[in-house]
Structures are given as C-alpha cells and as structure tokens.
Design a protein around this motif. Structure first.
Motif, PDB file in Angstrom:
ATOM      1  N   ALA A   1     -22.445   3.036   2.498  1.00 30.98           N
ATOM      2  CA  ALA A   1     -22.200   4.047   3.530  1.00 30.98           C
ATOM      3  C   ALA A   1     -20.751   4.531   3.489  1.00 30.98           C
ATOM      4  CB  ALA A   1     -22.541   3.487   4.911  1.00 30.98           C
ATOM      5  N   TYR A   2     -19.805   3.609   3.378  1.00 32.15           N
ATOM      6  CA  TYR A   2     -18.396   4.009   3.284  1.00 32.15           C
ATOM      7  C   TYR A   2     -18.147   4.862   2.036  1.00 32.15           C
ATOM      8  CZ  TYR A   2     -16.727   1.002   7.108  1.00 32.15           C
ATOM      9  OH  TYR A   2     -16.481   0.427   8.327  1.00 32.15           O
ATOM     10  N   ASP A   3     -18.746   4.481   0.912  1.00 30.35           N
ATOM     11  CA  ASP A   3     -18.562   5.244  -0.327  1.00 30.35           C
ATOM     12  C   ASP A   3     -19.145   6.647  -0.206  1.00 30.35           C
ATOM     13  OD1 ASP A   3     -17.266   3.111  -1.495  1.00 30.35           O
ATOM     14  OD2 ASP A   3     -18.985   2.463  -2.697  1.00 30.35           O
ATOM     15  N   LEU A   4     -20.334   6.756   0.400  1.00 31.81           N
ATOM     16  CA  LEU A   4     -20.953   8.073   0.569  1.00 31.81           C
ATOM     17  C   LEU A   4     -20.137   8.946   1.512  1.00 31.81           C
ATOM     18  CD1 LEU A   4     -24.710   7.016   0.733  1.00 31.81           C
ATOM     19  CD2 LEU A   4     -23.574   8.267  -1.115  1.00 31.81           C
ATOM     20  N   LEU A   5     -19.632   8.365   2.590  1.00 34.45           N
ATOM     21  CA  LEU A   5     -18.780   9.126   3.507  1.00 34.45           C
ATOM     22  C   LEU A   5     -17.533   9.629   2.791  1.00 34.45           C
ATOM     23  CD1 LEU A   5     -18.944   7.110   6.834  1.00 34.45           C
ATOM     24  CD2 LEU A   5     -19.492   9.528   6.522  1.00 34.45           C
ATOM     25  N   ALA A   6     -16.897   8.762   2.034  1.00 31.17           N
ATOM     26  CA  ALA A   6     -15.679   9.147   1.321  1.00 31.17           C
ATOM     27  C   ALA A   6     -15.955  10.228   0.283  1.00 31.17           C
ATOM     28  CB  ALA A   6     -15.042   7.934   0.654  1.00 31.17           C
ATOM     29  N   SER A   7     -17.131  10.178  -0.342  1.00 25.93           N
ATOM     30  CA  SER A   7     -17.427  11.163  -1.387  1.00 25.93           C
ATOM     31  C   SER A   7     -17.740  12.541  -0.811  1.00 25.93           C
ATOM     32  CB  SER A   7     -18.579  10.686  -2.271  1.00 25.93           C
ATOM     33  OG  SER A   7     -19.819  10.814  -1.615  1.00 25.93           O
ATOM     34  N   GLU A   8     -18.288  12.596   0.392  1.00 32.53           N
ATOM     35  CA  GLU A   8     -18.687  13.883   0.965  1.00 32.53           C
ATOM     36  C   GLU A   8     -17.773  14.372   2.082  1.00 32.53           C
ATOM     37  OE1 GLU A   8     -21.000  15.806  -0.369  1.00 32.53           O
ATOM     38  OE2 GLU A   8     -21.209  14.217  -1.867  1.00 32.53           O
TER      39      GLU A   8
END
Length: 164
Positions: A116-123
């Motif tokens: 979830a943190y990685d997806l938030l950071a990517s978008e």
C-alpha cells in the motif's frame, strides 16, 4: 609582505544542468522494475488470500502534516470480516547460506502495508504532506485487482475586495 606560496585560483562556478532525458529513462526503468515486483507480490498475495477463503480486503490510510499511516487492514470472507493474524506469504524456496532468516515467511499484514505504501508513493507521492490525503485500497481476490480511492485535502483561500 611577500609570500612564497602560490596564489589559490578563484573558485569557478559550474552551473548544474539537469539531464531531463536521463531522468525520464531512469524513471521508466524504476517504474518497470516496480511493475515486475508488484506483479510477483500480487500473485503470491492473492494466492494466499484465496487459499484462506478471503474474498476481499480493504486498507485505509490517512496522512497530513508530513506524516501518514495505514489506519486499518480488514479482510472479508463470504460471511464477513475475518482476522489475518497468523497468515504469512510463502518464504523463498531455498535459503542462502549464512542468512538464517531468509526463508522465514513474511507476515501478510506487513506485505499488504508495504505494498500500500509503495502504491501510494508511485501514484501520489507526497500524499502525507501539508493537508495530506486519505482513502482506501480495495483488494478484490476474484478479479485479482487492487483499486485505490484517493482523496486529497487542500486549503483554499478566496479573496474578496470591496470599495465604497
């Protein structure tokens, strides 16, 4: 006064030039690597969830003032909410020599939170800054899709001028 030491040359200003083309190439590579890693993690994650009868998962997040966190991870089977406690993703098939914990399975909650943190950071890089953002991820096990609903907060100001 005379000195035998040579004079130091004046420091020269060298302008820093940003190589936009190189940055775009590096960013494309980072994104491609992220997509590969995410695909492998999604496969493992959805396989594990399905094998335990979990049909959906929600992850809520909230952030502001330069701080953000995952608020909750909730899993659901066909009858309602269930606990994820004790579930783990499978560990690597072989353990490298000299690394005793390498084959330890990862707690599923940790893997979900990290994803979830990685997806938030990517978008939505910076989702935790200033007024921040909040929202929810939905993991649909049947379709193997992750959906993000992202709400950005912002302070607005309107100026009114009056003369009489």
């Amino acid at each position: 006064m005379t000195t035998d030491q040579p004079a130091s040359p004046e420091p020269q200003f060298t302008p820093v030039r940003f190589d936009h083309e190189a940055w775009l190439i590096d960013d494309a590579k980072r994104r491609a690597d992220f997509v590969k890693e995410m695909a492998a993690l999604k496969t493992s994650l959805f396989d594990t969830l399905a094998s335990h009868g979990i049909v959906s998962l929600t992850v809520t997040f909230d952030g502001c003032g330069d701080s953000g966190q995952i608020e909750d991870i909730a899993a659901f089977d066909e009858h309602g909410q269930v606990a994820l406690k004790g579930l783990a993703l499978p560990g690597p098939d072989s353990q490298p020599e000299g690394i005793p914990d390498a084959a330890a399975p990862e707690r599923i909650e940790d893997a979900i939170e990290s994803l979830a943190y990685d997806l938030l950071a990517s978008e939505h890089c910076g989702w935790e800054n200033n007024d921040g953002a909040y929202g929810e991820f939905t993991f649909d096990v049947a379709t193997r899709k992750i959906t993000l609903e992202h709400n950005e907060r912002f302070t607005s100001s309107e100026l009114y001028t009056h003369e009489w």
